[in-house]
Design an enzyme around this catalytic site. Sequence first.
Site, PDB file in Angstrom:
ATOM      1  N   ASP A   7      -7.780  34.387  15.720  1.00 47.21           N
ATOM      2  CA  ASP A   7      -8.851  33.640  15.252  1.00 47.21           C
ATOM      3  C   ASP A   7      -9.546  34.604  14.660  1.00 47.21           C
ATOM      4  O   ASP A   7      -9.850  35.636  15.106  1.00 47.21           O
ATOM      5  CB  ASP A   7      -9.543  32.501  16.217  1.00 47.21           C
ATOM      6  CG  ASP A   7     -10.023  33.257  17.364  1.00 47.21           C
ATOM      7  OD1 ASP A   7     -11.410  33.627  17.169  1.00 47.21           O
ATOM      8  OD2 ASP A   7      -9.517  33.221  18.631  1.00 47.21           O
ATOM      9  N   ASP A  37     -16.091  24.736  18.484  1.00 47.70           N
ATOM     10  CA  ASP A  37     -16.310  25.656  19.381  1.00 47.70           C
ATOM     11  C   ASP A  37     -17.687  25.723  20.157  1.00 47.70           C
ATOM     12  O   ASP A  37     -18.554  25.616  19.778  1.00 47.70           O
ATOM     13  CB  ASP A  37     -16.460  27.301  18.659  1.00 47.70           C
ATOM     14  CG  ASP A  37     -16.664  28.276  19.435  1.00 47.70           C
ATOM     15  OD1 ASP A  37     -16.817  28.159  20.472  1.00 47.70           O
ATOM     16  OD2 ASP A  37     -16.960  29.345  18.872  1.00 47.70           O
ATOM     17  N   GLU A  74     -19.555  26.351  23.570  1.00 44.58           N
ATOM     18  CA  GLU A  74     -19.589  27.653  24.703  1.00 44.58           C
ATOM     19  C   GLU A  74     -21.137  27.830  24.966  1.00 44.58           C
ATOM     20  O   GLU A  74     -21.899  27.226  24.710  1.00 44.58           O
ATOM     21  CB  GLU A  74     -18.634  28.472  24.181  1.00 44.58           C
ATOM     22  CG  GLU A  74     -19.102  29.200  22.905  1.00 44.58           C
ATOM     23  CD  GLU A  74     -18.295  30.559  22.562  1.00 44.58           C
ATOM     24  OE1 GLU A  74     -18.489  31.587  23.338  1.00 44.58           O
ATOM     25  OE2 GLU A  74     -17.750  30.512  21.431  1.00 44.58           O
TER      26      GLU A  74
END
Length: 299
Positions: free
Chosen positions: A100, A189, A191
């Site tokens: 990624d 994403d 986090e």
Amino acid sequence: MVLTRPRTPTRLPMIGALAALALTATLTGAATAAPPGEGPHSVPSSEHINPRAHQAGVTRGGGGTMGWRSGVGPDDAAPTSARSTATSDATPDGGVDGLDVSHYQGSVDWAGYYGQGKRFAYVKATEGTYYTSDTFASQYNGSYDTGFIRGSYHFANPSDSSGASQAEYFVQHGGGWSGDGKTLPGALDIEYNPYSGGTCYGLSTAAMVAWIRDFTTTYESLTGRDAVIYTTTSWWNQCTGSSTAFGSTNPLWIARWASTPGTMPAGWSYRTFWQYTDTPVDQDSFNGSYSRLQALATG
């Protein structure tokens, strides 16, 4: 994944009443919670960054990589001495190898990585409702042209706006999906917060679950696909209260820089993707054969 330099926000209409109410009830004002500077989403200085992020080297937008919590929590990453350092043709578990990237990597040698055996890639498209990567098109198209199965990802900033508005922004700026057999479903994403405002972006566990639900249901309604969720076990269990609400619908992309993926977050019994190292770039493994990766892309 990489945080890239935020730009002045372009607001979209807020949708998703549940998340909006949850944010109102749990945040102490989006405007006041934003990093200080020339506007609510200017590049934060190091003294205003989450201390854990600062310790990990995040000193400005674009200065930290996805999975930056490596080495500070036993559930998310092994100590540096035990971290996987695989670089080319083998994943730790024999799955399909991939990587990624974001603006942080700039121009990517896709042919070189393909020659190493990598067959899929995720590319950062957006963050919040205020940033689109200026390298997204070249990275996304470059991987496709080289033969990669590729997808895009969105870095969540729940303190910025609702999950629905961020899903809409993501789809409008590269996060869409097509059934061409070469496009993976978009990834969320979610986090540790690298900005000021606390690990969980100032949200209660119930409000965080509502925010994620707002994003995933909106993404599914716009694309017909369930978004992949990228996270770490300890963040998920802390910030969602070990929610099991997504394990049956959303593929898991777990971040753990180690020789094994470790314990899954609550709700998942297995992972679909695993980010296992950041050396020399973020590297990932798909949990299955290449034909199963193609099936995921086809939908």
